[in-house]
Motif scaffolding. Structure first.
Motif, PDB file in Angstrom:
ATOM      1  N   ASP A 122      84.759  63.757  70.142  1.00 15.70           N
ATOM      2  CA  ASP A 122      85.919  64.645  70.079  1.00 15.70           C
ATOM      3  C   ASP A 122      87.123  63.918  69.478  1.00 15.70           C
ATOM      4  O   ASP A 122      87.854  64.472  68.635  1.00 15.70           O
ATOM      5  CB  ASP A 122      86.274  65.169  71.465  1.00 15.70           C
ATOM      6  CG  ASP A 122      85.278  66.169  72.005  1.00 15.70           C
ATOM      7  OD1 ASP A 122      84.340  66.549  71.266  1.00 15.70           O
ATOM      8  OD2 ASP A 122      85.418  66.572  73.182  1.00 15.70           O
ATOM      9  N   PHE A 123      87.335  62.683  69.920  1.00 14.91           N
ATOM     10  CA  PHE A 123      88.429  61.875  69.396  1.00 14.91           C
ATOM     11  C   PHE A 123      88.266  61.673  67.889  1.00 14.91           C
ATOM     12  O   PHE A 123      89.229  61.810  67.120  1.00 14.91           O
ATOM     13  CB  PHE A 123      88.453  60.518  70.111  1.00 14.91           C
ATOM     14  CG  PHE A 123      89.311  59.477  69.451  1.00 14.91           C
ATOM     15  CD1 PHE A 123      90.683  59.485  69.601  1.00 14.91           C
ATOM     16  CD2 PHE A 123      88.729  58.474  68.675  1.00 14.91           C
ATOM     17  CE1 PHE A 123      91.475  58.518  68.988  1.00 14.91           C
ATOM     18  CE2 PHE A 123      89.509  57.507  68.061  1.00 14.91           C
ATOM     19  CZ  PHE A 123      90.891  57.528  68.218  1.00 14.91           C
ATOM     20  N   GLY A 124      87.044  61.369  67.454  1.00 13.99           N
ATOM     21  CA  GLY A 124      86.788  61.162  66.031  1.00 13.99           C
ATOM     22  C   GLY A 124      87.056  62.406  65.207  1.00 13.99           C
ATOM     23  O   GLY A 124      87.581  62.331  64.085  1.00 13.99           O
ATOM     24  N   VAL A 125      86.700  63.566  65.737  1.00 11.79           N
ATOM     25  CA  VAL A 125      86.979  64.831  65.045  1.00 11.79           C
ATOM     26  C   VAL A 125      88.484  65.011  64.894  1.00 11.79           C
ATOM     27  O   VAL A 125      88.978  65.400  63.830  1.00 11.79           O
ATOM     28  CB  VAL A 125      86.361  66.016  65.805  1.00 11.79           C
ATOM     29  CG1 VAL A 125      86.804  67.345  65.195  1.00 11.79           C
ATOM     30  CG2 VAL A 125      84.836  65.916  65.800  1.00 11.79           C
ATOM     31  N   ALA A 126      89.226  64.711  65.960  1.00 17.07           N
ATOM     32  CA  ALA A 126      90.681  64.856  65.901  1.00 17.07           C
ATOM     33  C   ALA A 126      91.292  63.908  64.874  1.00 17.07           C
ATOM     34  O   ALA A 126      92.206  64.290  64.129  1.00 17.07           O
ATOM     35  CB  ALA A 126      91.280  64.608  67.290  1.00 17.07           C
ATOM     36  N   VAL A 127      90.796  62.678  64.817  1.00 15.34           N
ATOM     37  CA  VAL A 127      91.303  61.709  63.840  1.00 15.34           C
ATOM     38  C   VAL A 127      90.984  62.169  62.418  1.00 15.34           C
ATOM     39  O   VAL A 127      91.835  62.127  61.523  1.00 15.34           O
ATOM     40  CB  VAL A 127      90.716  60.314  64.105  1.00 15.34           C
ATOM     41  CG1 VAL A 127      91.044  59.363  62.962  1.00 15.34           C
ATOM     42  CG2 VAL A 127      91.238  59.755  65.420  1.00 15.34           C
ATOM     43  N   ALA A 128      89.731  62.625  62.198  1.00 16.57           N
ATOM     44  CA  ALA A 128      89.338  63.085  60.867  1.00 16.57           C
ATOM     45  C   ALA A 128      90.160  64.292  60.436  1.00 16.57           C
ATOM     46  O   ALA A 128      90.507  64.439  59.259  1.00 16.57           O
ATOM     47  CB  ALA A 128      87.848  63.421  60.849  1.00 16.57           C
ATOM     48  N   ALA A 129      90.485  65.159  61.391  1.00 16.84           N
ATOM     49  CA  ALA A 129      91.245  66.370  61.071  1.00 16.84           C
ATOM     50  C   ALA A 129      92.660  66.052  60.626  1.00 16.84           C
ATOM     51  O   ALA A 129      93.294  66.853  59.925  1.00 16.84           O
ATOM     52  CB  ALA A 129      91.275  67.306  62.278  1.00 16.84           C
ATOM     53  N   GLU A 130      93.174  64.878  61.005  1.00 10.83           N
ATOM     54  CA  GLU A 130      94.509  64.506  60.575  1.00 10.83           C
ATOM     55  C   GLU A 130      94.596  64.346  59.061  1.00 10.83           C
ATOM     56  O   GLU A 130      95.680  64.449  58.480  1.00 10.83           O
ATOM     57  CB  GLU A 130      94.944  63.219  61.273  1.00 10.83           C
ATOM     58  CG  GLU A 130      95.186  63.403  62.765  1.00 10.83           C
ATOM     59  CD  GLU A 130      95.769  62.172  63.430  1.00 10.83           C
ATOM     60  OE1 GLU A 130      95.845  61.121  62.754  1.00 10.83           O
ATOM     61  OE2 GLU A 130      96.147  62.268  64.603  1.00 10.83           O
ATOM     62  N   ALA A 131      93.451  64.120  58.409  1.00  7.18           N
ATOM     63  CA  ALA A 131      93.443  63.997  56.949  1.00  7.18           C
ATOM     64  C   ALA A 131      93.907  65.277  56.277  1.00  7.18           C
ATOM     65  O   ALA A 131      94.461  65.243  55.166  1.00  7.18           O
ATOM     66  CB  ALA A 131      92.042  63.624  56.451  1.00  7.18           C
ATOM     67  N   VAL A 132      93.686  66.420  56.935  1.00  6.95           N
ATOM     68  CA  VAL A 132      94.125  67.696  56.360  1.00  6.95           C
ATOM     69  C   VAL A 132      95.370  68.237  57.047  1.00  6.95           C
ATOM     70  O   VAL A 132      95.827  69.339  56.724  1.00  6.95           O
ATOM     71  CB  VAL A 132      92.988  68.758  56.422  1.00  6.95           C
ATOM     72  CG1 VAL A 132      91.788  68.328  55.608  1.00  6.95           C
ATOM     73  CG2 VAL A 132      92.585  69.069  57.866  1.00  6.95           C
ATOM     74  N   GLY A 133      95.894  67.476  58.004  1.00  8.73           N
ATOM     75  CA  GLY A 133      97.100  67.922  58.700  1.00  8.73           C
ATOM     76  C   GLY A 133      96.848  68.907  59.807  1.00  8.73           C
ATOM     77  O   GLY A 133      97.746  69.666  60.189  1.00  8.73           O
ATOM     78  N   LEU A 134      95.635  68.896  60.351  1.00 10.15           N
ATOM     79  CA  LEU A 134      95.279  69.836  61.416  1.00 10.15           C
ATOM     80  C   LEU A 134      95.224  69.114  62.755  1.00 10.15           C
ATOM     81  O   LEU A 134      94.573  68.066  62.878  1.00 10.15           O
ATOM     82  CB  LEU A 134      93.915  70.473  61.107  1.00 10.15           C
ATOM     83  CG  LEU A 134      93.420  71.554  62.078  1.00 10.15           C
ATOM     84  CD1 LEU A 134      94.394  72.723  62.118  1.00 10.15           C
ATOM     85  CD2 LEU A 134      92.027  72.032  61.641  1.00 10.15           C
ATOM     86  N   ASP A 135      95.897  69.659  63.746  1.00 11.74           N
ATOM     87  CA  ASP A 135      95.887  69.080  65.084  1.00 11.74           C
ATOM     88  C   ASP A 135      94.748  69.666  65.898  1.00 11.74           C
ATOM     89  O   ASP A 135      94.661  70.892  66.071  1.00 11.74           O
ATOM     90  CB  ASP A 135      97.213  69.350  65.790  1.00 11.74           C
ATOM     91  CG  ASP A 135      98.378  68.557  65.186  1.00 11.74           C
ATOM     92  OD1 ASP A 135      98.129  67.441  64.708  1.00 11.74           O
ATOM     93  OD2 ASP A 135      99.500  69.092  65.169  1.00 11.74           O
ATOM     94  N   VAL A 136      93.892  68.800  66.404  1.00 12.78           N
ATOM     95  CA  VAL A 136      92.759  69.218  67.252  1.00 12.78           C
ATOM     96  C   VAL A 136      93.115  68.915  68.704  1.00 12.78           C
ATOM     97  O   VAL A 136      93.388  67.755  69.051  1.00 12.78           O
ATOM     98  CB  VAL A 136      91.466  68.468  66.847  1.00 12.78           C
ATOM     99  CG1 VAL A 136      90.365  68.708  67.872  1.00 12.78           C
ATOM    100  CG2 VAL A 136      91.019  68.905  65.460  1.00 12.78           C
ATOM    101  N   PRO A 137      93.140  69.925  69.566  1.00 11.32           N
ATOM    102  CA  PRO A 137      93.464  69.677  70.973  1.00 11.32           C
ATOM    103  C   PRO A 137      92.299  68.990  71.673  1.00 11.32           C
ATOM    104  O   PRO A 137      91.140  69.378  71.527  1.00 11.32           O
ATOM    105  CB  PRO A 137      93.674  71.086  71.515  1.00 11.32           C
ATOM    106  CG  PRO A 137      92.811  71.961  70.662  1.00 11.32           C
ATOM    107  CD  PRO A 137      92.844  71.343  69.290  1.00 11.32           C
ATOM    108  N   LEU A 138      92.615  67.939  72.422  1.00  6.31           N
ATOM    109  CA  LEU A 138      91.583  67.212  73.159  1.00  6.31           C
ATOM    110  C   LEU A 138      91.746  67.450  74.649  1.00  6.31           C
ATOM    111  O   LEU A 138      92.875  67.613  75.146  1.00  6.31           O
ATOM    112  CB  LEU A 138      91.693  65.712  72.872  1.00  6.31           C
ATOM    113  CG  LEU A 138      91.417  65.284  71.425  1.00  6.31           C
ATOM    114  CD1 LEU A 138      91.529  63.772  71.296  1.00  6.31           C
ATOM    115  CD2 LEU A 138      90.032  65.760  70.971  1.00  6.31           C
ATOM    116  N   PRO A 139      90.619  67.466  75.369  1.00  5.80           N
ATOM    117  CA  PRO A 139      90.704  67.626  76.831  1.00  5.80           C
ATOM    118  C   PRO A 139      91.522  66.507  77.433  1.00  5.80           C
ATOM    119  O   PRO A 139      91.479  65.343  76.985  1.00  5.80           O
ATOM    120  CB  PRO A 139      89.242  67.551  77.280  1.00  5.80           C
ATOM    121  CG  PRO A 139      88.451  67.882  76.049  1.00  5.80           C
ATOM    122  CD  PRO A 139      89.236  67.361  74.889  1.00  5.80           C
ATOM    123  N   GLY A 140      92.293  66.826  78.448  1.00  7.05           N
ATOM    124  CA  GLY A 140      93.107  65.806  79.100  1.00  7.05           C
ATOM    125  C   GLY A 140      92.260  64.834  79.856  1.00  7.05           C
ATOM    126  O   GLY A 140      92.590  63.690  79.970  1.00  7.05           O
TER     127      GLY A 140
END
Length: 229
Positions: free
Chosen positions: A211-229
């Protein structure tokens, strides 16, 4: 009846692929194992490459369908683009974990001597098409952060990729399609490390790291991915 035989051959071919790899695929060997004549098998698959193509098409379609179904469900639930991206990435991870042989076939090392025919392209395009749809929706909704800098002097994207997205994005998102391909390739690389145990010696929680990796990769397009707390 003919379709039943075809599916029976493909099921056995998947088993052979898992135990012996692509070199173990042979229409004649499968005929012996299935108590069929060689001509019965070759009526459906003349060569090893025909078998490989059918397995590849099935794998791309199955993985693409898993992502599409997850995105449809996420859309019905009213999730934002970042949450949709996480949902489809998790769906692909679930499919890969349950189908490691097929995942390795389409995203692992190329099979020596095999050149994928054009019929594999539409099924293979289902995965980037899902990602493109999410990024496009995020752009339209104003959910993308603009990049901190522009890296390209001229576009690198092919017309075919533009067609999948629908259009060349305007400034300041002129690199969005190239960045989307980085997202796509990053997702597949992350998935390979995750499901093939490349990160198990260094990461405690594989699902959370994915999940963390998806969120990091999504930053390349400027998209924020919400992660579970």
């Amino acid at each position: 009846m003919s379709d039943d035989i075809r599916q029976c051959i493909l099921r056995r071919a998947r088993g052979r692929l898992a135990s012996d790899g692509a070199p173990g695929l042979s229409p004649d060997a499968l005929a012996d194992e299935l108590s069929l004549t060689a001509s019965e098998v070759r009526e459906h698959f003349r060569t090893r490459d025909d078998l490989l193509t059918a397995l590849i098409v099935d794998a791309y379609n199955a993985s693409g369908a898993a992502m599409e179904e997850a995105d449809t469900a996420a859309g019905k639930a009213g999730l934002e683009p970042g949450a949709r991206l996480l949902a489809v990435a998790r769906a692909l991870r679930g499919w890969a974990a349950a189908n490691l042989t097929e995942f390795s076939l389409i995203y692992g090392s190329p099979v020596p001597g095999y050149d994928a025919p054009p019929e594999t392209v539409p099924p293979a395009s289902r995965t980037p098409a899902v990602l493109a749809r999410i990024v496009h929706d995020a752009l339209v909704a104003g959910a993308l952060r603009p990049p901190s800098r522009t890296l390209l002097a001229a576009p690198l994207i092919r017309d075919e990729a533009v067609a999948v997205f629908g259009q060349l994005p305007p400034a300041p998102y002129s690199e969005l399609l190239e960045r989307g391909i980085v997202l796509w390739s990053g997702l597949i690389g992350l998935l390979s490390f995750n499901v093939l145990s490349r990160t198990h010696d260094s990461v405690r929680d594989q699902a959370a790291f994915f999940d963390f990796g998806v969120a990091v990769a999504a930053e390349a397009v400027g998209l924020d991915v919400p992660l579970p707390g």
